[in-house]
Design a protein around this motif. Structure first.
Motif, PDB file in Angstrom:
ATOM      1  N   LEU A 185       0.825  -1.215   0.000  1.00 28.74           N
ATOM      2  CA  LEU A 185       0.000   0.000   0.000  1.00 28.74           C
ATOM      3  C   LEU A 185       0.858   1.264   0.000  1.00 28.74           C
ATOM      4  N   TYR A 186       1.957   1.251   0.743  1.00 28.20           N
ATOM      5  CA  TYR A 186       2.856   2.413   0.718  1.00 28.20           C
ATOM      6  C   TYR A 186       3.502   2.589  -0.650  1.00 28.20           C
ATOM      7  N   VAL A 187       3.881   1.491  -1.294  1.00 30.33           N
ATOM      8  CA  VAL A 187       4.466   1.596  -2.634  1.00 30.33           C
ATOM      9  C   VAL A 187       3.416   2.126  -3.614  1.00 30.33           C
ATOM     10  N   CYS A 188       2.164   1.692  -3.463  1.00 25.24           N
ATOM     11  CA  CYS A 188       1.088   2.195  -4.329  1.00 25.24           C
ATOM     12  C   CYS A 188       0.983   3.707  -4.262  1.00 25.24           C
ATOM     13  N   GLU A 189       1.163   4.261  -3.095  1.00 23.10           N
ATOM     14  CA  GLU A 189       1.024   5.702  -2.906  1.00 23.10           C
ATOM     15  C   GLU A 189       2.329   6.461  -3.125  1.00 23.10           C
ATOM     16  N   ASN A 190       3.450   5.749  -3.166  1.00 22.91           N
ATOM     17  CA  ASN A 190       4.765   6.419  -3.207  1.00 22.91           C
ATOM     18  C   ASN A 190       5.743   5.652  -4.086  1.00 22.91           C
ATOM     19  N   GLU A 191       5.369   5.402  -5.335  1.00 26.61           N
ATOM     20  CA  GLU A 191       6.301   4.665  -6.193  1.00 26.61           C
ATOM     21  C   GLU A 191       7.631   5.388  -6.262  1.00 26.61           C
ATOM     22  N   GLY A 192       8.708   4.607  -6.239  1.00 29.29           N
ATOM     23  CA  GLY A 192      10.046   5.172  -6.300  1.00 29.29           C
ATOM     24  C   GLY A 192      10.691   5.372  -4.944  1.00 29.29           C
ATOM     25  N   LEU A 193       9.976   5.003  -3.860  1.00 27.56           N
ATOM     26  CA  LEU A 193      10.592   5.151  -2.548  1.00 27.56           C
ATOM     27  C   LEU A 193      11.639   4.051  -2.351  1.00 27.56           C
ATOM     28  N   ALA A 245       9.895 -15.973  -1.185  1.00 31.09           N
ATOM     29  CA  ALA A 245       8.520 -16.471  -1.140  1.00 31.09           C
ATOM     30  C   ALA A 245       7.645 -15.541  -0.324  1.00 31.09           C
ATOM     31  N   PRO A 246       6.436 -15.295  -0.726  1.00 31.23           N
ATOM     32  CA  PRO A 246       5.716 -15.968  -1.813  1.00 31.23           C
ATOM     33  C   PRO A 246       5.939 -15.382  -3.206  1.00 31.23           C
ATOM     34  N   ALA A 247       6.771 -14.363  -3.346  1.00 35.01           N
ATOM     35  CA  ALA A 247       7.107 -13.767  -4.657  1.00 35.01           C
ATOM     36  C   ALA A 247       5.839 -13.491  -5.460  1.00 35.01           C
ATOM     37  N   LEU A 248       5.072 -12.514  -5.006  1.00 36.45           N
ATOM     38  CA  LEU A 248       3.766 -12.210  -5.588  1.00 36.45           C
ATOM     39  C   LEU A 248       3.821 -11.456  -6.915  1.00 36.45           C
ATOM     40  N   GLY A 249       4.993 -10.939  -7.272  1.00 41.90           N
ATOM     41  CA  GLY A 249       5.124 -10.251  -8.556  1.00 41.90           C
ATOM     42  C   GLY A 249       4.458  -8.892  -8.608  1.00 41.90           C
ATOM     43  N   LEU A 250       4.356  -8.223  -7.473  1.00 38.67           N
ATOM     44  CA  LEU A 250       3.666  -6.930  -7.416  1.00 38.67           C
ATOM     45  C   LEU A 250       4.611  -5.738  -7.505  1.00 38.67           C
ATOM     46  N   VAL A 251       5.867  -5.906  -7.089  1.00 40.30           N
ATOM     47  CA  VAL A 251       6.830  -4.806  -7.115  1.00 40.30           C
ATOM     48  C   VAL A 251       8.162  -5.283  -7.682  1.00 40.30           C
ATOM     49  N   GLU A 252       8.935  -4.321  -8.129  1.00 37.97           N
ATOM     50  CA  GLU A 252      10.301  -4.586  -8.580  1.00 37.97           C
ATOM     51  C   GLU A 252      11.220  -3.579  -7.916  1.00 37.97           C
ATOM     52  N   ALA A 253      12.451  -4.004  -7.691  1.00 37.36           N
ATOM     53  CA  ALA A 253      13.468  -3.126  -7.096  1.00 37.36           C
ATOM     54  C   ALA A 253      14.520  -2.817  -8.151  1.00 37.36           C
ATOM     55  N   PRO A 279      19.301   5.466  -8.739  1.00 41.70           N
ATOM     56  CA  PRO A 279      20.240   6.247  -9.550  1.00 41.70           C
ATOM     57  C   PRO A 279      20.981   7.309  -8.749  1.00 41.70           C
ATOM     58  N   ALA A 280      20.405   7.719  -7.605  1.00 43.71           N
ATOM     59  CA  ALA A 280      21.046   8.730  -6.766  1.00 43.71           C
ATOM     60  C   ALA A 280      21.999   8.118  -5.752  1.00 43.71           C
ATOM     61  N   ASP A 281      21.870   6.802  -5.501  1.00 44.45           N
ATOM     62  CA  ASP A 281      22.696   6.129  -4.490  1.00 44.45           C
ATOM     63  C   ASP A 281      22.677   4.633  -4.773  1.00 44.45           C
ATOM     64  N   ALA A 282      23.694   4.138  -5.441  1.00 47.58           N
ATOM     65  CA  ALA A 282      23.741   2.743  -5.887  1.00 47.58           C
ATOM     66  C   ALA A 282      23.777   1.737  -4.739  1.00 47.58           C
ATOM     67  N   ARG A 283      23.833   2.210  -3.487  1.00 48.71           N
ATOM     68  CA  ARG A 283      23.801   1.286  -2.345  1.00 48.71           C
ATOM     69  C   ARG A 283      22.372   0.928  -1.946  1.00 48.71           C
ATOM     70  N   SER A 284      21.395   1.599  -2.563  1.00 50.56           N
ATOM     71  CA  SER A 284      20.000   1.337  -2.198  1.00 50.56           C
ATOM     72  C   SER A 284      19.174   1.039  -3.450  1.00 50.56           C
ATOM     73  N   HIS A 285      17.956   0.597  -3.218  1.00 55.25           N
ATOM     74  CA  HIS A 285      17.031   0.280  -4.299  1.00 55.25           C
ATOM     75  C   HIS A 285      15.798   1.163  -4.200  1.00 55.25           C
ATOM     76  N   VAL A 286      15.244   1.482  -5.361  1.00 52.63           N
ATOM     77  CA  VAL A 286      13.945   2.148  -5.413  1.00 52.63           C
ATOM     78  C   VAL A 286      12.924   1.108  -5.852  1.00 52.63           C
ATOM     79  N   ILE A 287      11.718   1.262  -5.346  1.00 54.80           N
ATOM     80  CA  ILE A 287      10.691   0.256  -5.550  1.00 54.80           C
ATOM     81  C   ILE A 287       9.582   0.820  -6.438  1.00 54.80           C
ATOM     82  N   HIS A 288       9.191   0.022  -7.439  1.00 53.96           N
ATOM     83  CA  HIS A 288       8.107   0.391  -8.354  1.00 53.96           C
ATOM     84  C   HIS A 288       7.155  -0.781  -8.512  1.00 53.96           C
ATOM     85  N   LEU A 289       5.909  -0.471  -8.832  1.00 61.50           N
ATOM     86  CA  LEU A 289       4.916  -1.503  -9.091  1.00 61.50           C
ATOM     87  C   LEU A 289       5.189  -2.158 -10.438  1.00 61.50           C
TER      88      LEU A 289
END
Length: 124
Positions: free
Chosen positions: A30-38, A71-79, A83-93
């Motif tokens: 739900l947080y990713v839905c409202e804040n893609e790219g966090l 698991a369960p690997a629901l396929g809802l988000v990708e990391a 681009p601003a900090d290669a030590r972290s990931h941004v999350i998108h639907l």
């Protein structure tokens, strides 16, 4: 018998995806839905989760077959690498994540308020 409210319908929607889905995974989605790219850390901060719980929850929402997912690997988000900090990931639907978000939006739009509007106006 009273019909299910929007919250119960949303929970059933997630349980229909996979019965192992956890509350933390629903919250993360739900947080990713409202804040893609966090980032994972940003999710942890806004959701009140530890960084490791946020990461595990997002990984459970990741695509099946990905080295990043678990698991369960629901396929809802990708990391993606941040681009601003290669030590972290941004999350998108994913496309599936967008579809689940659309289904949740429909549940919410069709919901009947728990407290009728007349009662709210009278109380205000």
């Amino acid at each position: 018998m009273r019909a299910r409210n929007a919250i119960l319908q949303a929970i059933h929607l997630f349980k229909g995806l996979d019965p192992r889905v956890s509350v933390n995974e629903v919250i993360a989605f739900l947080y990713v839905c409202e804040n893609e790219g966090l980032t994972v850390q940003e999710l942890a901060d806004v959701a009140g989760l530890t960084q490791s719980t946020a990461s595990r929850s997002l990984r459970a929402l990741g695509p099946e077959g990905s080295e990043w997912s678990q698991a369960p690997a629901l396929g809802l988000v990708e990391a993606f690498l941040n681009p601003a900090d290669a030590r972290s990931h941004v999350i998108h639907l994913t496309d599936r994540g967008h579809e689940v978000r659309r289904r949740l939006d429909a549940v919410i739009r069709q919901a009947t308020p728990i407290v009728p509007a007349e009662e709210l106006r009278a109380a205000g």
